[in-house]
Enzyme design. Structure first.
Site, PDB file in Angstrom:
ATOM      1  N   ALA A  22       0.819  -1.278  -0.272  1.00  0.00           N
ATOM      2  CA  ALA A  22      -0.104  -0.125   0.112  1.00  0.00           C
ATOM      3  C   ALA A  22       0.854   1.097   0.135  1.00  0.00           C
ATOM      4  O   ALA A  22       1.354   1.679   0.990  1.00  0.00           O
ATOM      5  CB  ALA A  22      -0.823  -0.108   1.315  1.00  0.00           C
ATOM      6  N   GLU A  44      -1.415   6.885  -3.271  1.00  0.00           N
ATOM      7  CA  GLU A  44      -2.429   7.595  -2.474  1.00  0.00           C
ATOM      8  C   GLU A  44      -3.423   8.365  -3.780  1.00  0.00           C
ATOM      9  O   GLU A  44      -2.759   8.528  -4.766  1.00  0.00           O
ATOM     10  CB  GLU A  44      -1.947   8.405  -1.449  1.00  0.00           C
ATOM     11  CG  GLU A  44      -1.428   7.795  -0.323  1.00  0.00           C
ATOM     12  CD  GLU A  44      -0.773   8.699   0.636  1.00  0.00           C
ATOM     13  OE1 GLU A  44      -0.208   8.190   1.739  1.00  0.00           O
ATOM     14  OE2 GLU A  44      -0.972   9.789   0.807  1.00  0.00           O
ATOM     15  N   ALA A  51      -0.580  10.857  -4.570  1.00  0.00           N
ATOM     16  CA  ALA A  51       0.844  10.347  -4.374  1.00  0.00           C
ATOM     17  C   ALA A  51       0.591   9.073  -5.371  1.00  0.00           C
ATOM     18  O   ALA A  51       0.347   8.041  -4.705  1.00  0.00           O
ATOM     19  CB  ALA A  51       1.192  10.136  -2.976  1.00  0.00           C
ATOM     20  N   ARG A  66      -8.056 -19.383 -40.481  1.00  0.00           N
ATOM     21  CA  ARG A  66      -9.078 -18.412 -41.151  1.00  0.00           C
ATOM     22  C   ARG A  66      -8.987 -18.094 -42.440  1.00  0.00           C
ATOM     23  O   ARG A  66      -8.040 -17.653 -42.930  1.00  0.00           O
ATOM     24  CB  ARG A  66      -9.138 -16.988 -40.171  1.00  0.00           C
ATOM     25  CG  ARG A  66      -9.979 -15.994 -40.713  1.00  0.00           C
ATOM     26  CD  ARG A  66     -11.543 -16.405 -40.233  1.00  0.00           C
ATOM     27  NE  ARG A  66     -12.322 -15.285 -40.729  1.00  0.00           N
ATOM     28  CZ  ARG A  66     -13.642 -15.458 -40.578  1.00  0.00           C
ATOM     29  NH1 ARG A  66     -14.371 -16.604 -40.482  1.00  0.00           N
ATOM     30  NH2 ARG A  66     -14.350 -14.174 -40.552  1.00  0.00           N
ATOM     31  N   GLY A  95     -13.684  -9.322 -35.653  1.00  0.00           N
ATOM     32  CA  GLY A  95     -14.670  -9.184 -34.640  1.00  0.00           C
ATOM     33  C   GLY A  95     -14.503 -10.188 -33.656  1.00  0.00           C
ATOM     34  O   GLY A  95     -14.914  -9.822 -32.497  1.00  0.00           O
ATOM     35  N   GLU A 141       3.347   0.445 -11.364  1.00  0.00           N
ATOM     36  CA  GLU A 141       4.901   0.299 -10.853  1.00  0.00           C
ATOM     37  C   GLU A 141       5.484   1.347 -11.645  1.00  0.00           C
ATOM     38  O   GLU A 141       6.658   1.067 -12.124  1.00  0.00           O
ATOM     39  CB  GLU A 141       5.204  -1.171 -11.073  1.00  0.00           C
ATOM     40  CG  GLU A 141       5.230  -2.271  -9.981  1.00  0.00           C
ATOM     41  CD  GLU A 141       3.742  -2.138  -9.424  1.00  0.00           C
ATOM     42  OE1 GLU A 141       3.232  -1.468  -8.739  1.00  0.00           O
ATOM     43  OE2 GLU A 141       3.162  -3.484  -9.603  1.00  0.00           O
ATOM     44  N   GLY A 142       5.086   2.493 -12.073  1.00  0.00           N
ATOM     45  CA  GLY A 142       5.859   3.528 -12.795  1.00  0.00           C
ATOM     46  C   GLY A 142       5.344   3.660 -14.131  1.00  0.00           C
ATOM     47  O   GLY A 142       5.563   2.573 -14.736  1.00  0.00           O
ATOM     48  N   THR A 143       4.526   4.746 -14.497  1.00  0.00           N
ATOM     49  CA  THR A 143       4.209   4.814 -15.792  1.00  0.00           C
ATOM     50  C   THR A 143       5.322   4.667 -17.011  1.00  0.00           C
ATOM     51  O   THR A 143       6.589   5.095 -16.307  1.00  0.00           O
ATOM     52  CB  THR A 143       3.473   6.341 -15.942  1.00  0.00           C
ATOM     53  OG1 THR A 143       4.312   7.231 -15.671  1.00  0.00           O
ATOM     54  CG2 THR A 143       2.186   6.260 -14.943  1.00  0.00           C
ATOM     55  N   SER A 144       5.113   4.861 -18.000  1.00  0.00           N
ATOM     56  CA  SER A 144       5.852   4.796 -19.022  1.00  0.00           C
ATOM     57  C   SER A 144       6.874   6.038 -19.263  1.00  0.00           C
ATOM     58  O   SER A 144       8.093   6.201 -19.332  1.00  0.00           O
ATOM     59  CB  SER A 144       5.402   4.740 -20.484  1.00  0.00           C
ATOM     60  OG  SER A 144       4.893   3.356 -20.591  1.00  0.00           O
TER      61      SER A 144
END
Length: 386
Positions: free
Chosen positions: A122, A125, A128, A261, A336, A359-362
């Site tokens: 945890a 926030e 945060a 297919r 589809g 865990e941290g954006t790009s």
């Protein structure tokens, strides 16, 4: 340089493949029911213990599998092929728990290793997220306890866990606490709905005057950011491994579909535009698998901690974004049907999106990499260790 699996690595890969097959039978049930019943979790737990892949990041003497980082990556790559995030049923305690005292270890970590308890982290926030230094949760010393107050969001596995690893400020010093979920004042305030169907939930928690015993400080007062950073580094490497595995499954499914297919009298795999998507996806999978394995090997060789932090950012950024491209092409190839939840590529499409965020954006990964270049130059990032 050796680019073949050792006998031990091959054994681990085969064990992970076998475990994937035992867990994958629950994919459609998990999707339909938004989770699994206790008896399904019990079956999976038995399978995990039987194959010896419990707590792969913890030492054998504590009951874990005691795998190296590279060995963990090999396992996580196979488990990452599971949809509905069922890879998370194969528990791996937060590496911050290695900082437990002997008493804490017996109470918290060892039962997690055995699959009898579950931890969750945890940190985030409302204000945060990418910036953990904006954490507002506080813990005030009071006799033999700390009084914890605050709010945490996106607590993955918070619904199933029975204790939380909570980051809070002790007079401005970031500190981790081991907080039993049944303590008075701990409330699971809300369980939001998300884009993906995850085997566990990501609840929001509030902590109101929670009395946490002083012997439940994890590590030392003020060590919270250090423990959090080490957790992020390991998680980013594992995200890299899992997204490579997910991309490989999406590519495999798309190639098989394209081969059988038929449209306009021929299998769509014979058409160059489809072949181009399959080729680009193959490049994405192979290049990122190599990158992930290299970084994991370097971690095992004791790569400088700051360099490893940057390397893990490279891995997470590259692998998560590549997986997004691969699964997008796979959905397109399925047409589809690729938009139907009956198909794995649709589920992977929704599930992989979060890997560019948590865990941290790009964007944060790019900042980590950029800061490493500014402070120490590009040579360390581009070179192999000598």
């Amino acid at each position: 340089m050796e680019f073949r699996y050792t006998p031990r690595q091959r054994e681990l890969k085969d064990a992970a493949i076998a475990l994937f097959e035992k867990i994958a039978i629950f994919e459609e049930q998990c999707e339909a029911d938004n989770g699994l019943p206790p008896e399904a979790h019990a079956t999976i737990r038995s399978a995990v213990l039987e194959c010896g892949l419990q707590a792969v990041n913890m030492p054998v003497e504590w009951g874990g599998a005691g795998l190296s980082i590279l060995e963990q990556v090999i396992v996580q790559e196979e488990l990452g092929k599971l949809t509905n995030a069922l890879w998370d049923t194969v528990w791996r305690p937060a590496n911050a728990l290695k900082a437990c005292t002997p008493e804490q270890r017996e109470r918290f970590l060892v039962p997690v290793v055995r699959g009898e308890r579950r931890d969750c982290v945890a940190v985030t926030e409302p204000n945060a997220g990418s910036d953990p230094q904006a954490v507002k949760a506080t813990a005030r010393r009071s006799g033999d306890s700390y009084i914890l107050n605050g709010e945490k969001w996106f607590v993955t596995v918070g619904d199933a866990a029975d204790f939380l690893i909570v980051l809070a400020m002790v007079e401005g010093a970031p500190t981790m606490f081991l907080v039993d979920k049944d303590l008075p004042g701990v409330q699971m305030a809300r369980v939001p709905r998300y884009m993906h169907t995850f085997v566990y939930e990501h609840p929001e928690f509030t902590f109101t005057d929670v009395e946490v015993p002083a012997d439940c400080v994890l590590g030392e007062v003020g060590q919270g950011y250090e423990l959090t950073r080490d957790w992020f580094v390991e998680e980013r490497l594992m995200i890299g491994a899992r997204t490579v595995g997910a991309a490989a499954r999406a590519l495999t499914e798309a190639a098989a579909w394209a081969t059988q297919r038929e449209q306009f009298g021929s299998a769509i795999a014979t058409y160059q535009l489809i072949q181009a998507m399959l080729a680009d996806s193959t490049v994405d999978v192979l290049t990122n698998r190599t990158l992930v394995y290299q970084a994991a090997w370097e971690a095992d060789q004791g790569l400088d901690r700051k360099q490893l932090h940057a390397r893990a950012a490279v891995v997470k950024l590259a692998a998560s974004e590549a997986a997004g491209r691969v699964v997008d092409r796979a959905v397109q190839i399925f047409g589809g049907r690729g938009y139907m939840r009956d198909y794995a590529v649709e589920r992977l499409y929704r599930e992989l999106r979060v890997d560019r965020i948590w865990e941290g954006t790009s964007e944060v990964q790019r900042l980590v990499i950029g800061n490493e270049i500014v402070k120490r130059g590009v040579a360390g990032l581009l070179s192999f260790p000598s």
